[in-house]
Design an enzyme around this catalytic site. Structure first.
Site, short mmCIF file in Angstrom:
data_model
loop_
_atom_site.label_atom_id
_atom_site.label_comp_id
_atom_site.label_asym_id
_atom_site.label_seq_id
_atom_site.Cartn_x
_atom_site.Cartn_y
_atom_site.Cartn_z
N ASN A 83 -19.48 -45.58 -53.85
CA ASN A 83 -20.20 -44.19 -53.72
C ASN A 83 -19.11 -43.30 -54.71
O ASN A 83 -19.72 -42.39 -55.51
CB ASN A 83 -20.38 -43.39 -52.62
CG ASN A 83 -21.69 -44.17 -51.95
OD1 ASN A 83 -21.46 -45.55 -51.74
ND2 ASN A 83 -22.37 -43.46 -51.51
N ARG B 50 -20.23 -30.75 -36.63
CA ARG B 50 -18.96 -31.25 -37.12
C ARG B 50 -18.09 -30.01 -36.90
O ARG B 50 -18.37 -29.09 -37.78
CB ARG B 50 -18.91 -31.67 -38.50
CG ARG B 50 -19.39 -33.15 -38.74
CD ARG B 50 -19.42 -33.80 -40.04
NE ARG B 50 -20.28 -33.11 -40.93
CZ ARG B 50 -20.23 -33.38 -42.07
NH1 ARG B 50 -19.52 -34.24 -42.92
NH2 ARG B 50 -21.19 -32.56 -42.77
N HIS C 155 -12.25 -35.08 -43.73
CA HIS C 155 -12.17 -33.96 -44.62
C HIS C 155 -11.22 -33.04 -44.34
O HIS C 155 -11.64 -31.83 -44.10
CB HIS C 155 -13.71 -33.57 -44.94
CG HIS C 155 -13.93 -32.86 -46.28
ND1 HIS C 155 -14.76 -33.38 -47.08
CD2 HIS C 155 -13.34 -31.76 -46.85
CE1 HIS C 155 -14.54 -32.34 -48.24
NE2 HIS C 155 -13.73 -31.79 -48.00
N ASP D 35 -16.15 -29.87 -43.43
CA ASP D 35 -15.20 -29.74 -44.48
C ASP D 35 -14.13 -28.67 -44.49
O ASP D 35 -14.32 -27.63 -45.52
CB ASP D 35 -16.05 -29.74 -45.88
CG ASP D 35 -17.14 -30.89 -45.59
OD1 ASP D 35 -16.70 -31.88 -45.27
OD2 ASP D 35 -18.30 -30.59 -45.90
N GLU E 71 -13.02 -39.76 -50.56
CA GLU E 71 -13.62 -38.32 -51.03
C GLU E 71 -12.75 -37.26 -50.16
O GLU E 71 -11.67 -37.68 -49.40
CB GLU E 71 -14.98 -38.08 -50.47
CG GLU E 71 -15.26 -38.20 -49.00
CD GLU E 71 -16.70 -37.96 -48.72
OE1 GLU E 71 -17.63 -38.14 -49.44
OE2 GLU E 71 -17.09 -37.89 -47.45
#
Length: 312
Positions: A158, A292, A259, A14, A195
């Site tokens: 979600n 990640r 992200h 992120d 998101e």
């Protein structure tokens, strides 16, 4: 043009890179332990990996509503002060298929945010007491906007993306307006998710990327855009791309890119910052896999539209 060796920072998901008027690049991201907010700065993007100018600005408490799973911090400079927006949960418990995150902020009025004077500002209340996360902010014509992902109990899935005007950096002035829900098949793999919004203002438009589907190799990025002279709080002002704009590159073994954030290189060229993995064999829930890594690539514009190209 600056060349980058990817990944530029390992085990940071992120990622958010912001170039400030002081000439520094500021970086924050989710750490694998999900227990703190780390901020670092450097004069070049390449130096962010090894810089000694690094601070853990805030640690989660041992108990309470924001005592676990500190996710997706973003550093913003709003009204002459620094703010970090982040999401946190009271525990790792999953209820009705969802974690229990809410959105919070910390602030620092020191010109240099790599200092310990951070203040916990509390929860950002959207008027909906449901799972929410991934807040970002942008400004236009003197108005500060807040964009985030949240669950609406009346909508399947979600999370959806919402926008509101800010009264202060930690208080909404207007009611949330839903910009997009996970309606396409590529937004519904594993989980129905919109998101991780990020906004860039170029060529007379506001471009908003977001991430969709589960956080494995199916994770990918979608795109919304609106004319800069339109009512940005009106969902009808935003056009949604029907296909993902950035996705797994199977040939180069870059899996689940998403992200993202936007920044510029030392010459002022637009850059796409994102995370991805270099393997697909994940044991257990992908959220507990630490690999990640933060990556970066040049963002190209053609006829006023962004060309994201391939994950590299």
């Amino acid at each position: 043009m600056t060349d980058f060796v990817n990944p530029i920072i390992e085990q940071r998901a992120d990622p958010h890179i912001y170039k400030h008027t002081d000439g520094y690049y500021y970086f924050t991201a989710s750490v694998p332990e999900y227990d703190r907010i780390e901020i670092r700065r450097a004069k070049t993007i390449a130096e962010l990996d090894t810089t000694s100018e690094l601070i853990n600005a805030w640690y989660k408490p041992d108990t309470g509503p924001y005592s676990d799973l500190i996710w997706a911090p973003e550093l913003h400079f709003i009204d002459n002060a620094w703010y970090v927006y982040f999401a946190a949960a009271p525990s790792r418990e999953i209820i009705d298929g969802l974690f229990q995150h809410r959105m919070y902020a910390i602030s620092n009025s020191n010109p240099n945010p790599i200092t310990p004077e951070w203040t916990f500002e509390g929860q950002i209340d959207t008027g909906m007491d449901t799972f929410c996360l991934d807040a970002t902010s942008f400004s236009h014509n003197g108005v500060n906007y807040y964009v985030w992902a949240q669950k609406d109990n009346n909508i399947g899935g979600n999370s959806n993306l919402y926008i509101a005007e800010l009264e202060t950096p930690t208080k909404l002035r207007t009611a949330p307006q839903c910009l997009t829900i996970p309606e396409f098949e590529w937004e519904q793999i594993g989980f129905w998710v919109n998101e991780g919004p990020s906004v860039i203002h170029r060529h007379g438009k506001f471009w908003m990327t977001y991430s969709a589907s589960a956080t494995d190799e199916n994770y990918c990025m979608g795109l919304l855009y609106a004319d800069e002279n339109s009512d940005l709080l009106d969902p009808k002002s935003w056009v949604k791309a029907e296909q993902p704009v950035f996705k797994t590159n199977w040939e180069k073994k870059v899996y689940g890119p998403g992200h993202n954030s936007f920044t510029v290189d030392e010459q002022g060229h637009d850059l796409l910052v994102y995370h991805a993995r270099d393997y697909t064999e994940i044991e257990g829930d992908p959220l507990w896999d630490p690999n990640r890594h933060t990556r970066i690539k040049r963002l190209i514009w053609e006829d006023g539209f962004p060309i994201f190209g391939e994950a590299i």
